[in-house]
Structure formats: structure tokens, C-alpha cells
Write an enzyme that holds these catalytic residues in place. Structure first.
Site, mmCIF file in Angstrom:
data_model
loop_
_atom_site.group_PDB
_atom_site.id
_atom_site.type_symbol
_atom_site.label_atom_id
_atom_site.label_comp_id
_atom_site.label_asym_id
_atom_site.label_seq_id
_atom_site.Cartn_x
_atom_site.Cartn_y
_atom_site.Cartn_z
ATOM 1 N N ASP A 302 0.849 -1.200 0.000
ATOM 2 C CA ASP A 302 0.000 0.000 0.000
ATOM 3 C C ASP A 302 0.877 1.239 0.000
ATOM 4 O OD1 ASP A 302 -2.016 1.848 0.202
ATOM 5 O OD2 ASP A 302 -2.535 1.367 2.263
ATOM 6 N N GLU A 336 -2.103 10.401 -0.332
ATOM 7 C CA GLU A 336 -3.355 9.634 -0.311
ATOM 8 C C GLU A 336 -3.741 9.287 1.117
ATOM 9 O OE1 GLU A 336 -6.132 6.208 -0.398
ATOM 10 O OE2 GLU A 336 -4.177 6.304 0.537
ATOM 11 N N ASP A 364 -4.929 0.331 -6.052
ATOM 12 C CA ASP A 364 -4.650 0.617 -4.637
ATOM 13 C C ASP A 364 -5.347 -0.370 -3.709
ATOM 14 O OD1 ASP A 364 -3.723 1.810 -2.336
ATOM 15 O OD2 ASP A 364 -5.115 3.507 -2.402
HETATM 16 ZN ZN LIG Z 1 -3.427 2.906 -0.417
#
Ligand SMILES: [Zn+2]
Ligand SMILES: *[C@@H]1O[C@H](CO)[C@@H](O)[C@H](O)[C@H]1NC(C)=O
Ligand SMILES: *[C@@H]1O[C@H](CO)[C@@H](O)[C@H](O)[C@H]1NC(C)=O
Ligand SMILES: *[C@@H]1O[C@H](CO)[C@@H](O)[C@H](O)[C@H]1NC(C)=O
Ligand SMILES: *[C@@H]1O[C@H](CO)[C@@H](O)[C@H](O)[C@H]1NC(C)=O
Ligand SMILES: *[C@@H]1O[C@H](CO)[C@@H](O)[C@H](O)[C@H]1NC(C)=O
Ligand SMILES: *[C@@H]1O[C@H](CO)[C@@H](O)[C@H](O)[C@H]1NC(C)=O
Length: 472
Positions: A302, A336, A364
Site C-alpha cells: 500500500d 493519499e 490501490d
Molecule cells: Zn493505499
């Protein structure tokens, strides 16, 4: 901020709430004509080259090796850190070295949150250190150690019922995990809900279906007009321990120390590169992932994986000498994790161009074995085109199209009318590692990353090579 949290929840429904597409519709659709089918068939020849090159050819293993080099060098990349900016510089150099078009960083203002030192322990009924991670935007404990009893609740309703017990205490949220979307509410607004009744801090069970005593951090938001109290993730094991002790009527007393705080606003950059379109350079197919991560682990999953396939898709297309008609643009978002900051800046600054963005793609939710892509477009012709393009991915069994809006960053582009697409992959274990020290290169698999790179390069190239933009 609320909207931001809501959009973050959407990420989770990938592959779960998907609507099945009935391709029979396409047979009787006049707009989906012979010429369009022939064009897709022609593009599919190039798609086979892409798949072969990435999965069996010279590109095999490259995405994994490059990602490993990157995350081993930089580690975690919290927005607002010099480290993230160094990582962005590294990517810009790499993109320039590969000779991509229009390589540049697009600056934007970002919030800067620092964790500092933090610790917690249970004082009674026995002394036990607690494995914690402060949550993003949390305040600290003002240089003191907070000590007090805990009140353990399973739900916000229970908190409300027992609100007269909460004053001066820690509230522990020991919810039953019912999927990320539902459970992440406790992380997102648990502190302010508890503060309304006078709690001194919130200890939130980590939002994961599996734990090996691992705390999982993430963003939380304070409600306006409510006193800001420290917000901390605790492990599933400790949350359940508190739950069992409380159920037996045992008083639990804990201490917490945190130096977390907001600093002055900083700047970061979205990392942009392109393959300029030959015929329609002002029309764009966008592929993306985010380069920032939490400050724990390596941010390999991530979203190192998603960012790297969004770079490597362009590399592969360029190395094969393929020339799409419209511009293929890779954007590696910043900020993000702290609230989809980079993309909001992008959507604002590029608002006037969004009518010429054919599709916005985002990866994602892991780069595990892919099975296709989702598609948010509602025009049937567009759905038939995407479905037809995906047929060419049969050699890697990634032909599935799910309909519906999945995303987090691309939500802001979809909201402006751009059809969106996410990488559908076997991400069942994603939340085991998410936002924890377990998010390292060990989660990633070289072959799976090749397959994801192939899906990303093949589909983005095909959309950029069509005669027209995807109809809306
Ligand atoms: Zn992410
Ligand atoms: C498909 O490719 C063939 C052979 O190159 C070409 O003759 C034809 O015009 C192409 N069709 C489309 C729709 O691009
Ligand atoms: C820390 O101090 C600030 C400013 O005085 C206050 O708003 C905040 O509630 C305090 N936090 C804690 C945890 O005591
Ligand atoms: C919690 O435990 C500490 C250390 O044992 C003790 O000093 C304190 O009085 C206790 N606080 C409460 C509110 O029970
Ligand atoms: C809250 O209290 C009401 C009324 O006593 C009760 O019916 C309800 O089950 C309680 N809810 C929870 C979650 O404790
Ligand atoms: C291909 O993917 C489908 C689901 O998308 C899955 O059910 C099937 O097992 C896969 N086949 C192979 C050979 O991996
Ligand atoms: C979908 O796009 C096609 C091709 O541009 C157009 O003819 C059609 O009217 C659109 N359908 C809808 C329902 O908007």
C-alpha cells in the site's frame, strides 16, 4: 474530511459488490459495430505482445526487482517527510532516464503530521506493554502520561448507552470485525465520539480480519467543536483481552504517552510522466497509484505495488515501441493516506481537461493475482468496449470486468464525470498487512506483479489506442 473518509471506505467493496455484466447486450448494439470490433481485434495483437514480454519475456521479474530496490532504499514514505520527497526525486530521475515524455512533479500543499515517541501499557490487573500505533491527525498527550480506567464498548450505540461511565476514562472500541468499510468507522471517528462524553483518549481495535498482535494505523478525523483527544490503534489481541476482562468485571487501568502532533503545512508532489499520443495528444488515459505510505512497514503493498505497475505500464509500452493514439499518462499520487490530498489538487488544477480524459485507472487494493478490472462507466457501448478489450487477456486469465465505482484517489476524477477503473485482484489477505509494520516486500510476489503489470499495460494501452475516447 467526512467525504474523504467516506470515499476511503469505497475501496473495500472491490470484487465484492460487483455487478455482473451480460455481454449479450453487445451483440445487438448498433454503436458496437464491425469496425470497432475489428479495431479492438487489431489492438489485441499488440496486447499479446505486451503480455508475452512482461510475463515470459525480457520484462519478467522487473517490476518486483525495481519495487524491492525502491522500498528497500526508502522504506516508509509518510507525506510531509523529506524521505517521501527523496523517493519522488528518485522516481522522476528514473522516468527521465527511461526517456518518458513530460516528466515532472506537480507541487501541492500537504498536511504534516508527526508521530514522535509513543507507548502505552496496562497497569492493572497486571502490567503489560501494549503494542500501539497513534492514528493519523491524532494529538499527543502534551508531554504527560495519561492514566486511567478503560470502558470497553463494541459499538457506538453501546457507547451512547453507557455515556455516563466514560468521563475521565479511556474508551476501548472492541468491535466485531465486519469488513473494512463498516469497521473503519471506529478508527475514523471513534475519538470524537468518545470525547463528546468526556473520554481522555480512544483506543481502537485495529481494522483487520487477522492479527499477530499487530497494530494497524490509518487516518482519523476530529469532529469540529469537540475537544481533540489522542486516538490510538491497539491490537485485536489487546482489544479482546480488555473485552474479556471488562466482561468479568475486572477494572482495567492503562497509561498512554504520545508525542504526535501537527506541524506547519508542507509541500509534496504528484509524479507525472507520459507517452504522448500520436493522433490525439490532448486526450488522456490515466494510470495511477499512490507513492506515499504510512510511516510503518515499507509501503510495499500500500501502495508501492500499485504505483510501480502504473510506472512500468508505460515502460513496457515504450520498450515495445508501441505508439498509442492518445496520451498515456502515469500519475503517482502523493498524500493519499492523509486524505487523498494529491488527487484533489490534481482534479482542481486539471478541471478543464477532464472532459478529455477517456478513463482514470487506479491500483490501490493490492497487486496480487489479477482477474480483470472494474469499470464505472455507465454507457453500454463503453462497457462492451472494455469487456471486449479484456478478452485479449485470456492467456493470463484476467478477462473479468466488474461494473461499479471502486476507487479512492480516482473518486475525485469519477466525480467529475471521468469513467474510472480499478485493478481487480485476489486481495483477500490485503487487510492483514494494511497500514502495519507487516506491509513489506515479503507480501509481494514477482509473478503476481508481472501479471498485474501486464493487465495494467495491456488495458491502458488498448484504451489509448482506440480511435475514440470511451463514450460516456
Ligand atoms: Zn493505499
Ligand atoms: C486492422 O488491421 C488491418 C491489417 O493491418 C488493417 O487493414 C485494418 O484497416 C485494421 N482495422 C482497423 C479498424 O484498425
Ligand atoms: C493538550 O493541550 C491542548 C492545549 O492546551 C488541549 O487543547 C488538549 O486538550 C490537551 N490534550 C490532552 C490530551 O490533554
Ligand atoms: C491507575 O493505576 C495507577 C498505577 O497503578 C494508579 O496510580 C492510579 O491511581 C490508577 N488510576 C485509576 C484511575 O484507577
Ligand atoms: C442500549 O440501551 C437500550 C435501552 O436500554 C437497549 O435496548 C439496547 O439494546 C442498548 N444497546 C446497546 C448496543 O447496548
Ligand atoms: C481464472 O479466473 C477465474 C475467476 O476470475 C477463476 O475462477 C479460475 O480458477 C481461474 N483459472 C485459472 C486456471 O487460474
Ligand atoms: C453511449 O455512447 C454512444 C456512442 O457515443 C452513444 O451513441 C449513446 O447514445 C450513448 N448511450 C447513452 C445511454 O448515453
Amino acid at each position: 474530511m467526512k467525504q474523504i473518509l467516506l470515499t476511503t471506505f469505497l475501496v473495500i467493496t472491490v470484487g465484492v459488490n460487483c455487478i455482473e455484466f451480460d455481454a449479450k447486450i453487445c451483440d445487438s448494439l448498433p454503436q458496437f459495430d464491425g469496425r470497432l470490433r475489428e479495431r479492438i481485434a487489431n489492438i489485441s495483437t499488440d496486447v499479446q505482445k505486451i503480455i508475452d514480454y512482461v510475463v515470459n519475456g525480457a520484462d519478467r521479474g522487473v517490476t518486483y526487482n525495481e519495487l524491492a530496490k525502491f522500498v528497500d532504499t526508502f522504506g516508509s514514505r509518510l507525506v510531509g517527510t523529506k524521505n517521501l520527497e527523496n523517493a519522488i526525486d528518485y522516481m522522476l530521475d528514473l522516468l527521465k532516464t527511461e526517456g518518458h515524455d513530460n516528466v515532472h512533479g506537480e507541487p501541492c500543499a500537504v498536511p504534516v503530521w508527526t508521530r514522535g515517541k509513543e507507548w502505552a501499557q496496562m497497569n492493572s490487573p497486571r502490567v503489560k506493554p501494549l503494542n500501539i500505533l497513534g492514528l493519523g491527525y491524532s494529538v499527543g498527550t502534551n508531554g504527560t502520561v495519561l492514566t486511567g480506567e478503560v470502558v470497553v464498548v463494541k459499538t457506538f450505540d453501546e457507547l451512547k448507552n453507557r455515556s455516563n461511565e466514560v468521563k475521565g476514562k479511556f474508551v476501548v472500541y472492541n468491535f466485531d470485525f465486519k469488513g473494512y468499510g463498516e469497521s473503519v468507522e471506529y478508527r475514523g471517528r471513534g475519538a470524537s465520539e468518545a470525547a463528546k462524553y468526556g473520554a481522555i483518549a480512544a483506543l481502537v481495535r485495529s481494522v483487520t480480519p487477522l492479527s499477530i498482535n499487530s497494530p494497524h494505523t490509518g487516518m482519523q478525523s476530529y469532529a469540529s467543536g469537540v475537544v481533540k483527544i489522542p486516538a490510538v490503534s491497539i491490537t485485536v489481541e489487546d482489544a479482546e483481552l480488555f473485552g474479556r476482562l471488562a466482561a468479568r468485571g475486572v477494572k482495567v487501568n492503562v497509561s498512554l504517552y504520545m508525542e504526535a502532533r501537527m506541524e506547519a503545512e508542507g509541500t509534496s508532489r504528484n509524479t507525472v510522466s507520459e507517452i504522448k499520443g500520436t493522433d490525439k495528444p490532448d486526450e488522456v488515459v490515466l494510470v495511477s497509484g499512490h507513492l506515499d505510505s504510512w510511516d510503518v512497514g515499507q509501503g510495499a503493498m500500500d501502495d508501492g505495488g500499485g504505483a510501480f505497475i502504473s510506472w512500468r505500464a508505460l515502460s513496457v509500452i515504450k520498450k515495445l515501441g508501441l505508439k498509442p493514439k492518445r496520451t498515456l499518462r502515469s500519475v503517482l499520487w502523493t498524500g493519499e493516506e492523509m486524505g487523498l490530498i494529491g488527487v484533489q489538487n490534481y482534479a482542481k488544477e486539471h478541471a478543464s481537461e477532464l472532459s478529455k480524459m477517456s478513463i482514470a485507472m487506479e491500483s490501490d487494493i493490492g497487486t496480487f493475482t489479477p482477474f480483470g478490472i472494474s469499470f464505472s462507466g455507465t454507457n453500454t457501448t463503453a462497457q462492451c468496449i472494455v469487456n471486449e478489450v479484456l478478452k485479449a487477456l485470456n492467456p493470463i486469465n484476467a478477462t473479468h470486468m466488474s461494473l461499479g465505482k471502486d476507487g479512492s484517489d480516482i473518486d475525485f476524477l469519477m466525480a467529475a464525470g471521468v469513467p474510472g477503473s480499478s485493478l481487480d485482484n485476489r486481495h483477500e489477505t490485503y487487510f492483514y498487512y494494511h497500514h502495519s509494520n507487516g506491509d513489506t516486500m515479503t507480501v509481494e510476489d514477482s509473478h503476481q506483479l508481472d501479471l498485474c503489470t501486464a493487465v495494467w499495460a495491456a488495458t491502458s494501452y488498448a484504451f489509448a489506442a482506440l480511435d475514440d475516447m470511451l463514450p460516456r
